[in-house]
Design a protein around this motif. Sequence first.
Motif, mmCIF file in Angstrom:
data_model
loop_
_atom_site.group_PDB
_atom_site.id
_atom_site.type_symbol
_atom_site.label_atom_id
_atom_site.label_comp_id
_atom_site.label_asym_id
_atom_site.label_seq_id
_atom_site.Cartn_x
_atom_site.Cartn_y
_atom_site.Cartn_z
ATOM 1 N N ARG A 230 0.834 -1.203 0.000
ATOM 2 C CA ARG A 230 0.000 0.000 0.000
ATOM 3 C C ARG A 230 0.870 1.255 0.000
ATOM 4 N N PHE A 231 1.932 1.250 0.812
ATOM 5 C CA PHE A 231 2.833 2.401 0.865
ATOM 6 C C PHE A 231 3.475 2.636 -0.501
ATOM 7 N N ILE A 232 3.945 1.564 -1.134
ATOM 8 C CA ILE A 232 4.585 1.683 -2.443
ATOM 9 C C ILE A 232 3.612 2.211 -3.487
ATOM 10 N N GLN A 233 2.376 1.739 -3.424
ATOM 11 C CA GLN A 233 1.366 2.171 -4.392
ATOM 12 C C GLN A 233 0.995 3.640 -4.202
ATOM 13 N N LEU A 234 0.882 4.079 -2.949
ATOM 14 C CA LEU A 234 0.452 5.450 -2.679
ATOM 15 C C LEU A 234 1.583 6.463 -2.831
ATOM 16 N N HIS A 235 2.826 6.025 -2.607
ATOM 17 C CA HIS A 235 3.944 6.970 -2.601
ATOM 18 C C HIS A 235 5.109 6.444 -3.447
ATOM 19 N N PRO A 236 4.903 6.233 -4.736
ATOM 20 C CA PRO A 236 5.957 5.632 -5.566
ATOM 21 C C PRO A 236 7.219 6.477 -5.668
ATOM 22 N N GLY A 237 7.115 7.787 -5.439
ATOM 23 C CA GLY A 237 8.284 8.645 -5.531
ATOM 24 C C GLY A 237 8.916 8.994 -4.206
ATOM 25 N N ASN A 238 8.429 8.402 -3.140
ATOM 26 C CA ASN A 238 8.959 8.716 -1.810
ATOM 27 C C ASN A 238 10.386 8.213 -1.666
ATOM 28 N N GLU A 239 11.191 8.953 -0.928
ATOM 29 C CA GLU A 239 12.595 8.579 -0.752
ATOM 30 C C GLU A 239 12.782 7.274 0.001
ATOM 31 N N ASP A 240 11.749 6.827 0.714
ATOM 32 C CA ASP A 240 11.847 5.594 1.486
ATOM 33 C C ASP A 240 11.318 4.373 0.730
ATOM 34 N N VAL A 241 10.958 4.533 -0.532
ATOM 35 C CA VAL A 241 10.448 3.404 -1.314
ATOM 36 C C VAL A 241 11.479 2.277 -1.427
ATOM 37 N N PRO A 242 12.779 2.565 -1.629
ATOM 38 C CA PRO A 242 13.746 1.455 -1.654
ATOM 39 C C PRO A 242 13.712 0.618 -0.370
ATOM 40 N N TYR A 243 13.591 1.303 0.757
ATOM 41 C CA TYR A 243 13.512 0.584 2.025
ATOM 42 C C TYR A 243 12.235 -0.253 2.083
ATOM 43 N N ALA A 244 11.128 0.281 1.548
ATOM 44 C CA ALA A 244 9.864 -0.461 1.570
ATOM 45 C C ALA A 244 9.986 -1.755 0.769
ATOM 46 N N TYR A 245 10.608 -1.691 -0.398
ATOM 47 C CA TYR A 245 10.827 -2.901 -1.198
ATOM 48 C C TYR A 245 11.721 -3.885 -0.442
ATOM 49 N N TYR A 246 12.744 -3.368 0.198
ATOM 50 C CA TYR A 246 13.683 -4.209 0.945
ATOM 51 C C TYR A 246 12.988 -4.894 2.114
ATOM 52 N N LEU A 247 12.180 -4.143 2.853
ATOM 53 C CA LEU A 247 11.478 -4.721 4.001
ATOM 54 C C LEU A 247 10.453 -5.755 3.543
ATOM 55 N N LYS A 248 9.853 -5.523 2.398
ATOM 56 C CA LYS A 248 8.924 -6.518 1.843
ATOM 57 C C LYS A 248 9.668 -7.815 1.534
ATOM 58 N N ALA A 249 10.859 -7.687 0.935
ATOM 59 C CA ALA A 249 11.661 -8.877 0.637
ATOM 60 C C ALA A 249 12.033 -9.619 1.916
ATOM 61 N N LEU A 250 12.398 -8.866 2.950
ATOM 62 C CA LEU A 250 12.735 -9.499 4.226
ATOM 63 C C LEU A 250 11.535 -10.214 4.832
ATOM 64 N N SER A 251 10.344 -9.667 4.621
ATOM 65 C CA SER A 251 9.132 -10.282 5.170
ATOM 66 C C SER A 251 8.892 -11.655 4.546
ATOM 67 N N TYR A 252 9.265 -11.828 3.292
ATOM 68 C CA TYR A 252 9.220 -13.158 2.676
ATOM 69 C C TYR A 252 10.397 -14.017 3.156
ATOM 70 N N TYR A 253 11.565 -13.416 3.199
ATOM 71 C CA TYR A 253 12.789 -14.134 3.548
ATOM 72 C C TYR A 253 12.690 -14.766 4.936
ATOM 73 N N GLU A 254 12.095 -14.043 5.879
ATOM 74 C CA GLU A 254 11.998 -14.553 7.247
ATOM 75 C C GLU A 254 11.047 -15.742 7.362
ATOM 76 N N GLN A 255 10.262 -15.991 6.309
ATOM 77 C CA GLN A 255 9.301 -17.096 6.350
ATOM 78 C C GLN A 255 9.811 -18.344 5.626
ATOM 79 N N ILE A 256 11.064 -18.310 5.177
ATOM 80 C CA ILE A 256 11.613 -19.485 4.500
ATOM 81 C C ILE A 256 11.662 -20.666 5.468
ATOM 82 N N SER A 257 11.145 -21.782 5.019
ATOM 83 C CA SER A 257 11.079 -22.972 5.881
ATOM 84 C C SER A 257 12.206 -23.929 5.528
#
Length: 277
Positions: free
Chosen positions: A104-131
Motif C-alpha cells: 500500500r505504501f509503495i502504491q500510494l507513494h511511488p516517488g517517496n525517498e523511502d520506497v527502496p527501504y519499503a521494497y527491501y522490508l517486503k523482501a525481508l518479510s518473505y525471507y523470514e518465512q523461509i522454511s
Amino acid sequence: MTAFLPSASAVLRRTALAAALAAALAACSSNDGPEPYVERPVEELYNEAMNSLDSGNFKQAAQAFDEVERQHPYSSWATRAQLMSAYSYYEDEAYDDAIIALDRFIQLHPGNEDVPYAYYLKALSYYEQISSVGRDQKMTQLAARALQDVINRFPDTRYARDAKLKLDLTVDHMAGKEMHVGRYYLRQKQYLAAVNRFREVVENYQTTTHVPEALYRLVEAYTLLGMDAEARKAAAVLGHNYPGSEWYQDAYAVAQGGEPVTDTAQDGWIPELPKIW
C-alpha cells in the motif's frame, strides 16, 4: 362501538416505564459501545506509537501508527506512519500484515525517498518465512523474486548489497530442496526421477554449493540405471570443475565399477543443512 381510553394514572405509569427503559438503554449503550472518537494532536499520537515501538510492544505500535493516519490522513506524519506501521508488523512477525502495508505504501507513494527501504522490508518479510528444505518452498521463491526486485530497482543502494547476499543464500536453499527430493528418490530406487532433480541443480543452480554432490549423485544414479557412458560424463564434469573434491574421488570410483572411497557418498547420506536465517 365506544373506544377504550386509558385512565390518567395508567398513562403516567406507561410514561414513567418508557423513560426508565430509555435511560437503561442509554446506560447500556454508553457502557458497552465503542469509546467516543477523540481527535488528538498528530505529534502526540506519533510519539505514543514510537514509545510503544521502543518498548517492544510491536502490535500496539502498529495500531498506534495506523491511528496517526486515520486521524490525520493528509499530514506528512501519516506517510511516515504508514511505513512505521509496516515495520512494526514486521518486528511482530506479522509478515502478511507487513507485506500488505508495504504494498500500500509503495502504491500510494511511488516517488517517496523511502520506497527502496519499503521494497527491501517486503523482501525481508518473505525471507523470514523461509522454511526447512523438507517443506514447500513457495515462500523461498517469493523471497528470491522480491530480493531480485530490490537488486534490479535500486542497484546502488545498501539494500541491494544486502539483498544480493540473501539472494545467494535463498537460491542455495532452493537447490538444497532439489537435492533433498533427489536423495529421497534415490533411496526409493526411483532413479530417473532422481536424475531429473540432480540435473535441475547442475543446470539451474550452477553457483550453489550443491553442484559437486549433484554431479556425484548423477554418477551414482546413472550407474544404477546401467547408463555407464552418462555416468562417466558426469564424473568427467565433476573432475574438471571440482578436481580436489572428495565427491570426485567417489564419483571416479563408482564410475569405474567400484565403491565410494569416503563415507560421505554412501547412498542415502543426507548432510546437515544449516538454516539460512
